[in-house]
Scaffold this motif. Structure first.
Motif, PDB file in Angstrom:
ATOM      1  N   CYS A 199       0.806  -1.243   0.000  1.00  0.00           N
ATOM      2  CA  CYS A 199       0.000   0.000   0.000  1.00  0.00           C
ATOM      3  C   CYS A 199       0.830   1.279   0.000  1.00  0.00           C
ATOM      4  O   CYS A 199       0.276   2.369   0.043  1.00  0.00           O
ATOM      5  CB  CYS A 199      -0.954   0.014   1.187  1.00  0.00           C
ATOM      6  SG  CYS A 199      -2.213  -1.247   1.065  1.00  0.00           S
ATOM      7  N   GLY A 200       2.147   1.149  -0.040  1.00  0.00           N
ATOM      8  CA  GLY A 200       3.000   2.339  -0.081  1.00  0.00           C
ATOM      9  C   GLY A 200       3.534   2.525  -1.492  1.00  0.00           C
ATOM     10  O   GLY A 200       2.776   2.754  -2.442  1.00  0.00           O
ATOM     11  N   VAL A 201       4.839   2.385  -1.627  1.00  0.00           N
ATOM     12  CA  VAL A 201       5.512   2.557  -2.927  1.00  0.00           C
ATOM     13  C   VAL A 201       4.929   1.621  -3.993  1.00  0.00           C
ATOM     14  O   VAL A 201       4.879   1.969  -5.172  1.00  0.00           O
ATOM     15  CB  VAL A 201       7.031   2.304  -2.755  1.00  0.00           C
ATOM     16  CG1 VAL A 201       7.750   2.310  -4.089  1.00  0.00           C
ATOM     17  CG2 VAL A 201       7.634   3.367  -1.855  1.00  0.00           C
TER      18      VAL A 201
ATOM     19  N   ARG B 242      -5.227   7.257   6.927  1.00  0.00           N
ATOM     20  CA  ARG B 242      -5.881   6.762   5.705  1.00  0.00           C
ATOM     21  C   ARG B 242      -5.876   5.237   5.676  1.00  0.00           C
ATOM     22  O   ARG B 242      -6.881   4.606   5.357  1.00  0.00           O
ATOM     23  CB  ARG B 242      -5.161   7.308   4.466  1.00  0.00           C
ATOM     24  CG  ARG B 242      -5.690   8.647   3.983  1.00  0.00           C
ATOM     25  CD  ARG B 242      -5.085   8.982   2.624  1.00  0.00           C
ATOM     26  NE  ARG B 242      -5.428   7.989   1.609  1.00  0.00           N
ATOM     27  CZ  ARG B 242      -4.554   7.404   0.792  1.00  0.00           C
ATOM     28  NH1 ARG B 242      -3.282   7.674   0.840  1.00  0.00           N
ATOM     29  NH2 ARG B 242      -4.981   6.540  -0.101  1.00  0.00           N
ATOM     30  N   ALA B 243      -4.741   4.671   6.005  1.00  0.00           N
ATOM     31  CA  ALA B 243      -4.642   3.206   5.991  1.00  0.00           C
ATOM     32  C   ALA B 243      -5.527   2.616   7.092  1.00  0.00           C
ATOM     33  O   ALA B 243      -6.242   1.634   6.874  1.00  0.00           O
ATOM     34  CB  ALA B 243      -3.183   2.783   6.171  1.00  0.00           C
ATOM     35  N   TYR B 244      -5.484   3.233   8.257  1.00  0.00           N
ATOM     36  CA  TYR B 244      -6.307   2.735   9.367  1.00  0.00           C
ATOM     37  C   TYR B 244      -7.784   2.762   8.975  1.00  0.00           C
ATOM     38  O   TYR B 244      -8.503   1.772   9.161  1.00  0.00           O
ATOM     39  CB  TYR B 244      -6.071   3.570  10.625  1.00  0.00           C
ATOM     40  CG  TYR B 244      -6.795   3.016  11.816  1.00  0.00           C
ATOM     41  CD1 TYR B 244      -6.191   2.082  12.648  1.00  0.00           C
ATOM     42  CD2 TYR B 244      -8.117   3.402  12.089  1.00  0.00           C
ATOM     43  CE1 TYR B 244      -6.875   1.542  13.733  1.00  0.00           C
ATOM     44  CE2 TYR B 244      -8.801   2.866  13.168  1.00  0.00           C
ATOM     45  CZ  TYR B 244      -8.176   1.943  13.988  1.00  0.00           C
ATOM     46  OH  TYR B 244      -8.857   1.402  15.044  1.00  0.00           O
TER      47      TYR B 244
ATOM     48  N   ALA C 116      -9.143   2.729   6.030  1.00  0.00           N
ATOM     49  CA  ALA C 116      -9.453   1.755   4.980  1.00  0.00           C
ATOM     50  C   ALA C 116      -9.636   0.358   5.570  1.00  0.00           C
ATOM     51  O   ALA C 116     -10.573  -0.367   5.223  1.00  0.00           O
ATOM     52  CB  ALA C 116      -8.340   1.750   3.926  1.00  0.00           C
ATOM     53  N   PHE C 117      -8.745  -0.024   6.479  1.00  0.00           N
ATOM     54  CA  PHE C 117      -8.854  -1.364   7.073  1.00  0.00           C
ATOM     55  C   PHE C 117     -10.060  -1.437   8.011  1.00  0.00           C
ATOM     56  O   PHE C 117     -10.745  -2.462   8.062  1.00  0.00           O
ATOM     57  CB  PHE C 117      -7.547  -1.755   7.783  1.00  0.00           C
ATOM     58  CG  PHE C 117      -6.549  -2.367   6.844  1.00  0.00           C
ATOM     59  CD1 PHE C 117      -5.824  -1.574   5.962  1.00  0.00           C
ATOM     60  CD2 PHE C 117      -6.353  -3.745   6.789  1.00  0.00           C
ATOM     61  CE1 PHE C 117      -4.918  -2.131   5.060  1.00  0.00           C
ATOM     62  CE2 PHE C 117      -5.456  -4.317   5.902  1.00  0.00           C
ATOM     63  CZ  PHE C 117      -4.740  -3.502   5.046  1.00  0.00           C
ATOM     64  N   GLU C 118     -10.327  -0.364   8.725  1.00  0.00           N
ATOM     65  CA  GLU C 118     -11.492  -0.371   9.610  1.00  0.00           C
ATOM     66  C   GLU C 118     -12.767  -0.506   8.793  1.00  0.00           C
ATOM     67  O   GLU C 118     -13.676  -1.261   9.152  1.00  0.00           O
ATOM     68  CB  GLU C 118     -11.510   0.915  10.437  1.00  0.00           C
ATOM     69  CG  GLU C 118     -12.437   0.803  11.621  1.00  0.00           C
ATOM     70  CD  GLU C 118     -12.446   2.080  12.444  1.00  0.00           C
ATOM     71  OE1 GLU C 118     -12.389   3.186  11.851  1.00  0.00           O
ATOM     72  OE2 GLU C 118     -12.530   1.979  13.657  1.00  0.00           O
ATOM     73  N   GLY C 119     -12.807   0.218   7.673  1.00  0.00           N
ATOM     74  CA  GLY C 119     -13.970   0.130   6.791  1.00  0.00           C
ATOM     75  C   GLY C 119     -14.161  -1.279   6.250  1.00  0.00           C
ATOM     76  O   GLY C 119     -15.286  -1.800   6.226  1.00  0.00           O
ATOM     77  N   ALA C 120     -13.080  -1.924   5.859  1.00  0.00           N
ATOM     78  CA  ALA C 120     -13.168  -3.276   5.301  1.00  0.00           C
ATOM     79  C   ALA C 120     -13.554  -4.293   6.361  1.00  0.00           C
ATOM     80  O   ALA C 120     -14.257  -5.259   6.096  1.00  0.00           O
ATOM     81  CB  ALA C 120     -11.842  -3.647   4.642  1.00  0.00           C
TER      82      ALA C 120
END
Ligand code: ADP
Length: 171
Positions: free
Chosen positions: A123-125, A162-164, A166-170
């Motif tokens: 999810c980074g580079v 943002r990453a947190y 996204a994972f919480e949403g999923a």
């Protein structure tokens, strides 16, 4: 997701190198030669012995995983897995990303680890869209946990909001 499986999955925000868990997972490159992002942070925190050990492993193909000691890290082991570079979604990226999680968890079980922490692999580079990666990653881990009583706990350590989210949403 089955509640008994959801209970074994935890999301935290922060720096994975600080976690006192049995194993942390590194989003590595195929040469296992260290790099930027979470890879660089893990190598800095583990110390130079980690790079020396990685150099003996002969690399790691995309979708696979290798294990080393954690050296100066609070975690006992580092599992190095190589996520896919995202190139539009039609290049087997989802299967390869799922395979990273499955192979890493296979090593977790093989080495008797009860707790493991993952970063948001690719999810980074490597550019995997966060929402898609979160969905694929959670499905892969939930599938593994459904068939295995170990590890007891899988943590995602998300570096930014943002990453947190996204994972919480999923989840
Ligand atoms: P990749 O090459 O697989 O995309 P990156 O290291 O570039 O790997 O990014 C993977 C994820 O790790 C990104 O979401 C990034 O924000 C995150 N990350 C970077 N540093 C850390 C850290 N110290 N702990 C946890 N996650 C981190």
């Amino acid at each position: 997701m089955d509640p008994s499986i959801a209970k074994r999955i935890k999301l935290v925000r922060g720096d994975i190198t600080r976690l006192r868990v049995d194993a942390i997972v590194n989003a590595a490159n195929p040469e296992l030669r260290g790099g930027g992002g979470v890879d660089g942070a893990i190598h800095r925190a583990a110390g130079p012995e980690l790079l020396a050990k990685c150099a003996t492993l002969g690399g790691c193909p995309t979708g696979s995983a290798r294990i080393t000691p954690g050296y100066n890290l609070p975690a006992g082991y580092v599992i190095h897995t190589v996520g896919p570079v995202y190139s539009g979604g039609d290049s087997n990226e989802a299967d390869l990303l799922s395979s990273c999680y499955r192979e890493s968890l296979g090593l977790v079980v093989e080495h008797g680890c009860k707790t493991v922490a993952f970063p948001a692999i690719s999810c980074g580079v490597y550019g995997y869209p966060l929402e898609d990666a979160a969905r694929v990653s959670l499905a892969a881990v939930a599938g593994f946990l459904t068939g295995s009583a170990v590890p007891e706990e899988v943590i995602w350590c998300l570096f930014d909001a943002r990453a947190y989210d996204a994972f919480e949403g999923a989840l």
